[in-house]
Design an enzyme around this catalytic site. Sequence first.
Site, PDB file in Angstrom:
ATOM      1  N   CYS A 181      -5.113  -9.988  -1.340  1.00  0.00           N
ATOM      2  CA  CYS A 181      -4.644  -9.622  -2.680  1.00  0.00           C
ATOM      3  C   CYS A 181      -5.611 -10.132  -3.736  1.00  0.00           C
ATOM      4  O   CYS A 181      -5.960 -11.323  -3.765  1.00  0.00           O
ATOM      5  CB  CYS A 181      -3.260 -10.196  -2.930  1.00  0.00           C
ATOM      6  SG  CYS A 181      -2.592  -9.767  -4.561  1.00  0.00           S
TER       7      CYS A 181
ATOM      8  N   MET B 191       3.820  -4.433   0.224  1.00  0.00           N
ATOM      9  CA  MET B 191       3.500  -3.948  -1.120  1.00  0.00           C
ATOM     10  C   MET B 191       4.446  -4.604  -2.114  1.00  0.00           C
ATOM     11  O   MET B 191       5.665  -4.426  -2.034  1.00  0.00           O
ATOM     12  CB  MET B 191       3.601  -2.420  -1.178  1.00  0.00           C
ATOM     13  CG  MET B 191       2.532  -1.704  -0.351  1.00  0.00           C
ATOM     14  SD  MET B 191       2.691   0.106  -0.339  1.00  0.00           S
ATOM     15  CE  MET B 191       4.010   0.314   0.885  1.00  0.00           C
TER      16      MET B 191
ATOM     17  N   GLY C  74      -6.232   1.232   4.382  1.00  0.00           N
ATOM     18  CA  GLY C  74      -6.955   1.731   3.220  1.00  0.00           C
ATOM     19  C   GLY C  74      -7.285   3.203   3.286  1.00  0.00           C
ATOM     20  O   GLY C  74      -8.065   3.625   4.142  1.00  0.00           O
TER      21      GLY C  74
ATOM     22  N   ARG D 106       0.445   3.108   0.370  1.00  0.00           N
ATOM     23  CA  ARG D 106       1.100   3.933  -0.653  1.00  0.00           C
ATOM     24  C   ARG D 106       1.608   5.269  -0.122  1.00  0.00           C
ATOM     25  O   ARG D 106       2.641   5.773  -0.571  1.00  0.00           O
ATOM     26  CB  ARG D 106       0.136   4.155  -1.815  1.00  0.00           C
ATOM     27  CG  ARG D 106      -0.073   2.923  -2.683  1.00  0.00           C
ATOM     28  CD  ARG D 106      -1.259   3.085  -3.605  1.00  0.00           C
ATOM     29  NE  ARG D 106      -2.525   3.113  -2.865  1.00  0.00           N
ATOM     30  CZ  ARG D 106      -3.675   3.524  -3.360  1.00  0.00           C
ATOM     31  NH1 ARG D 106      -3.725   3.968  -4.604  1.00  0.00           N
ATOM     32  NH2 ARG D 106      -4.776   3.488  -2.633  1.00  0.00           N
TER      33      ARG D 106
ATOM     34  N   HIS E 274      -8.273  -4.379   5.324  1.00  0.00           N
ATOM     35  CA  HIS E 274      -8.353  -3.381   4.259  1.00  0.00           C
ATOM     36  C   HIS E 274      -9.837  -3.099   4.051  1.00  0.00           C
ATOM     37  O   HIS E 274     -10.594  -3.985   3.648  1.00  0.00           O
ATOM     38  CB  HIS E 274      -7.717  -3.910   2.983  1.00  0.00           C
ATOM     39  CG  HIS E 274      -7.593  -2.882   1.898  1.00  0.00           C
ATOM     40  ND1 HIS E 274      -6.694  -2.990   0.868  1.00  0.00           N
ATOM     41  CD2 HIS E 274      -8.257  -1.716   1.683  1.00  0.00           C
ATOM     42  CE1 HIS E 274      -6.820  -1.947   0.060  1.00  0.00           C
ATOM     43  NE2 HIS E 274      -7.771  -1.163   0.536  1.00  0.00           N
TER      44      HIS E 274
END
Length: 340
Positions: A102, A20, A214, A236, A173
């Site tokens: 990305c 990240m 994800g 996250r 992802h």
Amino acid sequence: MPTLPMPVALPPSTLSVAPMMAWTDRHCRYFHRLLSSQALLYTEMVTTGALVHGDVARHLQHDADEHPVALQLGGSEPADLAHSARLGEQWGYDEINLNCGCPSERVQRGAFGACLMAEPQLVADCVRAMVDVVSVPVTVKHRIGVDRTESYDFVRDFVGTVSEAGCLTFIVHARNAWLKGLSPKENRELPPLRYELVHRLKREFPALTICINGGITGSEQVAQQLQTLDGVMIGREAYHNPWWLAQWDEQFFHRSARAALTREAVEEQMTDYMAREAKLHGTPWSAIARHMLGLRHGLPGSRHWRQVWSDHRLKALPARDVMALAHEMVQNSPPECATA
């Protein structure tokens, strides 16, 4: 170049913390390693340009305690990626990962990241160039599609082509990357999650290691995904609720929980680390403390504790004095303001 430990064998069913940008620097990884001894940690994406033309030590320096740790590269020139991958292995990284996921405009201008999914043969050439020069695994992190292309055939053909070049592990992802009209943040939230496509990849490529990324925020979801897939990557949630990592060794790696592992003990170790980094490199404690602000997530007084550790007016104080102030604020927190 420092003497670093040899790469370690990666766990067969990997639970990992995602790369990240602006978050998973070496200080963040040191913190996460205190919480889980087994999870695979990833660097922020490092561009090949930064390694070919920049300060290699600044980008590749890491603590021996971080292992197992993977270096994520961003680039699209096979020769530059081979050079960067070789450097990553020399600096002791356990895996080299190519970013094909990305969606940011800056990355697109460099012709890498998610836009590479439209050029599977180029990705295969990049992977082959890296595989030829390193002995550690070369892996790819990618999306299930680009823009409005939602056909399973698109991601299937991408994985099939790239795997023939020697990539045996794909971290998927489970969202499309929309290259126009969405910010990177929106790209992590708005395109719908389609886990079924990742599961289908595993069925079609059973010999490959297929990991999913994800929208996964809890242990039950992880366990469910591991029934079908080879690994789960957490982004996250691992950053904002890091104490969750403290459960991973026992729940997913069958390692006994460390009896002495408490939030307070981890904070104490991080404070010692801050003092060491300040002495060795002049690193301000605030550059390190920002990564542990979620440590007391959900506990009484957590908001006040965070306020102290994020107060730059205290930056002249030693980290241990800041910790003492943070604990004092927790103890004096009004009951009605206890949680955050």
